[in-house]
Write a protein that holds these residues in place. Structure first.
Motif, mmCIF file in Angstrom:
data_model
loop_
_atom_site.group_PDB
_atom_site.id
_atom_site.type_symbol
_atom_site.label_atom_id
_atom_site.label_comp_id
_atom_site.label_asym_id
_atom_site.label_seq_id
_atom_site.Cartn_x
_atom_site.Cartn_y
_atom_site.Cartn_z
ATOM 1 N N HIS B 84 31.775 -82.794 -5.409
ATOM 2 C CA HIS B 84 32.067 -82.037 -6.701
ATOM 3 C C HIS B 84 31.643 -82.904 -7.915
ATOM 4 O O HIS B 84 31.903 -82.783 -8.997
ATOM 5 C CB HIS B 84 33.193 -81.135 -7.207
ATOM 6 C CG HIS B 84 33.277 -80.327 -5.689
ATOM 7 N ND1 HIS B 84 32.846 -79.685 -5.216
ATOM 8 C CD2 HIS B 84 34.704 -79.982 -5.755
ATOM 9 C CE1 HIS B 84 33.307 -79.002 -4.208
ATOM 10 N NE2 HIS B 84 34.687 -79.357 -4.465
ATOM 11 N N LEU B 86 28.689 -84.485 -8.495
ATOM 12 C CA LEU B 86 27.496 -83.483 -9.340
ATOM 13 C C LEU B 86 27.715 -83.198 -10.842
ATOM 14 O O LEU B 86 27.438 -82.983 -11.691
ATOM 15 C CB LEU B 86 26.685 -83.505 -8.825
ATOM 16 C CG LEU B 86 24.572 -83.267 -9.247
ATOM 17 C CD1 LEU B 86 24.535 -84.761 -9.830
ATOM 18 C CD2 LEU B 86 24.169 -82.904 -8.055
ATOM 19 N N GLU B 87 28.703 -82.378 -10.151
ATOM 20 C CA GLU B 87 29.039 -81.658 -11.433
ATOM 21 C C GLU B 87 29.943 -82.041 -12.198
ATOM 22 O O GLU B 87 29.997 -81.903 -13.884
ATOM 23 C CB GLU B 87 30.313 -79.860 -10.813
ATOM 24 C CG GLU B 87 29.604 -79.156 -9.964
ATOM 25 C CD GLU B 87 30.672 -78.452 -9.044
ATOM 26 O OE1 GLU B 87 31.343 -78.093 -9.856
ATOM 27 O OE2 GLU B 87 30.886 -78.048 -7.902
ATOM 28 N N TYR B 88 30.826 -82.793 -12.687
ATOM 29 C CA TYR B 88 31.351 -83.954 -13.035
ATOM 30 C C TYR B 88 30.714 -84.379 -14.230
ATOM 31 O O TYR B 88 30.559 -84.483 -15.398
ATOM 32 C CB TYR B 88 32.776 -84.798 -12.358
ATOM 33 C CG TYR B 88 32.858 -86.082 -13.006
ATOM 34 C CD1 TYR B 88 34.152 -85.452 -13.835
ATOM 35 C CD2 TYR B 88 32.650 -87.028 -13.474
ATOM 36 C CE1 TYR B 88 34.605 -86.775 -15.255
ATOM 37 C CE2 TYR B 88 32.945 -87.993 -13.904
ATOM 38 C CZ TYR B 88 34.084 -87.986 -14.852
ATOM 39 O OH TYR B 88 34.765 -88.798 -15.997
ATOM 40 N N ILE B 89 29.273 -84.958 -13.705
ATOM 41 C CA ILE B 89 28.298 -86.087 -14.047
ATOM 42 C C ILE B 89 27.874 -84.313 -15.401
ATOM 43 O O ILE B 89 27.585 -84.743 -16.316
ATOM 44 C CB ILE B 89 27.113 -85.974 -13.585
ATOM 45 C CG1 ILE B 89 28.088 -87.629 -12.650
ATOM 46 C CG2 ILE B 89 26.256 -87.373 -14.685
ATOM 47 C CD1 ILE B 89 28.511 -88.909 -13.080
ATOM 48 N N LYS B 90 27.451 -83.087 -14.359
ATOM 49 C CA LYS B 90 26.855 -81.806 -15.706
ATOM 50 C C LYS B 90 27.786 -82.067 -16.106
ATOM 51 O O LYS B 90 27.480 -81.779 -17.732
ATOM 52 C CB LYS B 90 26.103 -81.589 -14.810
ATOM 53 C CG LYS B 90 25.642 -82.073 -13.299
ATOM 54 C CD LYS B 90 25.013 -81.065 -12.700
ATOM 55 C CE LYS B 90 23.579 -81.272 -11.892
ATOM 56 N NZ LYS B 90 23.129 -79.613 -11.125
ATOM 57 N N ARG B 91 28.941 -81.713 -16.443
ATOM 58 C CA ARG B 91 29.699 -81.424 -16.841
ATOM 59 C C ARG B 91 30.263 -81.724 -18.457
ATOM 60 O O ARG B 91 30.901 -82.063 -19.206
ATOM 61 C CB ARG B 91 31.331 -80.735 -16.673
ATOM 62 C CG ARG B 91 31.046 -79.388 -15.588
ATOM 63 C CD ARG B 91 32.446 -79.104 -15.932
ATOM 64 N NE ARG B 91 34.211 -79.631 -15.441
ATOM 65 C CZ ARG B 91 33.687 -80.482 -13.878
ATOM 66 N NH1 ARG B 91 33.209 -79.556 -13.100
ATOM 67 N NH2 ARG B 91 35.119 -80.877 -13.480
ATOM 68 N N ARG B 92 30.248 -83.456 -18.092
ATOM 69 C CA ARG B 92 30.955 -84.380 -18.993
ATOM 70 C C ARG B 92 30.352 -84.161 -20.368
ATOM 71 O O ARG B 92 29.503 -84.147 -20.650
ATOM 72 C CB ARG B 92 30.518 -86.127 -18.353
ATOM 73 C CG ARG B 92 29.212 -86.620 -19.249
ATOM 74 C CD ARG B 92 28.734 -88.104 -18.735
ATOM 75 N NE ARG B 92 27.797 -88.389 -18.936
ATOM 76 C CZ ARG B 92 27.500 -88.701 -20.219
ATOM 77 N NH1 ARG B 92 28.787 -89.268 -20.408
ATOM 78 N NH2 ARG B 92 26.679 -88.958 -20.810
ATOM 79 N N GLN B 93 31.586 -84.579 -21.784
ATOM 80 C CA GLN B 93 31.192 -84.579 -23.353
ATOM 81 C C GLN B 93 31.656 -85.981 -23.941
ATOM 82 O O GLN B 93 31.934 -86.930 -23.131
ATOM 83 C CB GLN B 93 31.794 -83.377 -23.444
ATOM 84 C CG GLN B 93 32.311 -82.642 -23.189
ATOM 85 C CD GLN B 93 31.515 -81.650 -23.490
ATOM 86 O OE1 GLN B 93 30.609 -81.893 -24.702
ATOM 87 N NE2 GLN B 93 30.629 -80.886 -22.670
ATOM 88 N N GLU B 116 19.993 -92.732 -11.726
ATOM 89 C CA GLU B 116 20.130 -91.207 -10.801
ATOM 90 C C GLU B 116 21.251 -90.417 -10.195
ATOM 91 O O GLU B 116 21.301 -91.473 -9.608
ATOM 92 C CB GLU B 116 18.303 -90.726 -9.391
ATOM 93 C CG GLU B 116 18.024 -89.504 -9.126
ATOM 94 C CD GLU B 116 17.140 -89.405 -8.600
ATOM 95 O OE1 GLU B 116 16.344 -88.312 -8.727
ATOM 96 O OE2 GLU B 116 16.763 -90.295 -7.567
ATOM 97 N N THR B 118 22.504 -87.721 -7.645
ATOM 98 C CA THR B 118 22.592 -86.706 -6.466
ATOM 99 C C THR B 118 23.196 -86.307 -5.727
ATOM 100 O O THR B 118 24.670 -87.536 -5.613
ATOM 101 C CB THR B 118 21.238 -87.123 -5.806
ATOM 102 O OG1 THR B 118 21.151 -88.950 -4.932
ATOM 103 C CG2 THR B 118 19.795 -87.640 -6.241
ATOM 104 N N GLU B 119 23.738 -85.664 -5.014
ATOM 105 C CA GLU B 119 24.483 -85.394 -4.371
ATOM 106 C C GLU B 119 24.473 -85.826 -3.265
ATOM 107 O O GLU B 119 23.698 -85.402 -2.104
ATOM 108 C CB GLU B 119 25.551 -83.373 -4.463
ATOM 109 C CG GLU B 119 27.027 -83.480 -3.739
ATOM 110 C CD GLU B 119 27.041 -82.082 -4.356
ATOM 111 O OE1 GLU B 119 27.388 -82.216 -5.128
ATOM 112 O OE2 GLU B 119 26.872 -81.259 -3.490
#
Lengths: 117, 145
Positions: B84, B86-93, B116, B118-119
């Motif tokens: 997960h 990629l999810e961590y990257i997308k959720r980061r603030q 870039e 990617t998973e």
């Protein structure tokens, strides 16, 4: 990373040499924590020989500065190489750290602050 | 095109080893100065992310680096064996000024020419970078200062 520590006019001066990253950042935090436990809360870090710093190293410095504030102490920095100064500026950490061009100016600032009190 | 493959165990000491080996490779290709610094910084940020957030410092999990260098560019990939990512990257603030972490992604983006995320097929995170070999590296940083 190597640390050398000495005292001058009541200020604990640490010279840092090498890379300041994840592993050495943890070592730095532990070293400064011991200084705080010895009631040494006026701490200056000379970064002249820091050849590399990343966000983990920055995080260690932020942690150390916050701990100094909690203990009513001070943490100052000096002699930042250009690339280290650049990272402090782009992360805006240059706004929250006391950064001096030279170690001498940093150490003098402690006695000036004491006179002002 | 010279290609290098490196594998590291997920322990804190591996970062020093990686930076030492990276330095030797870059100097072998006459990459010095600010480009050398930018590549070292970016790879160290990705490496730390893989070590701490991806592999959670589990020494049984590896961090895999692929480096490709020619006369015009340096390309790098860093993969972890976590889940997960990629999810961590997308959720980061964005970090607060007094945060002790959270600056690594910004530094990766600023000091490389492209990045870039990617998973991998097993759910790990792969980060790919490209650095242009200009005569004197001009990072994206200058426009932010």
């Amino acid at each position: 990373m190597d640390f050398t520590t000495r005292e001058e006019n009541g200020v604990t001066i640490m010279n840092l040499e090498g890379r300041l990253d994840l592993a050495s950042g943890s070592a730095l935090k532990e070293h400064v924590k011991k200084l705080f436990e010895e009631e040494k809360t006026s701490i200056h870090l000379n970064l002249e020989n820091v050849e590399f710093i990343n966000s983990s190293g920055l995080g260690a410095l932020v942690s150390t500065m916050k701990e100094a504030r909690i203990r009513k102490g001070r943490l100052t920095l000096s002699n930042l190489a250009n690339y280290v100064q650049e990272i402090f500026e782009i992360t805006q950490l240059s706004h929250i750290f006391e950064i001096y061009p030279t170690e001498k100016e940093a150490v003098n600032s402690y006695s000036q602050a004491a006179v002002a009190k | 095109m010279a290609v290098y493959n490196m594998i590291y165990s997920s322990v804190s000491e591996s970062e020093e080893k990686m930076l030492d080996e990276l330095r030797a490779i870059l100097l072998k290709h006459d990459i010095d100065g600010s480009l050398h610094y930018a590549i070292s910084l970016v790879l160290s940020e990705a490496f730390t992310n893989a070590l701490v957030h991806g592999n959670k410092k589990d020494p049984r999990r590896n961090i895999i680096i692929k480096l490709a260098i020619n006369d015009t560019e340096v390309c790098a990939e860093i993969e972890d064996e976590g889940q997960h990512g990629l999810e961590y990257i997308k959720r980061r603030q964005p970090p607060d000024l007094l945060s002790e972490g959270g600056r690594g992604i910004d530094l990766m983006e600023l000091y490389s020419d492209s990045v870039e995320f990617t998973e991998t097929p097993t759910g790990g995170l792969k980060v790919s970078f490209q650095f242009s070999r200009k005569s004197e590296k001009e990072t994206n940083v200058s426009k932010y200062i």
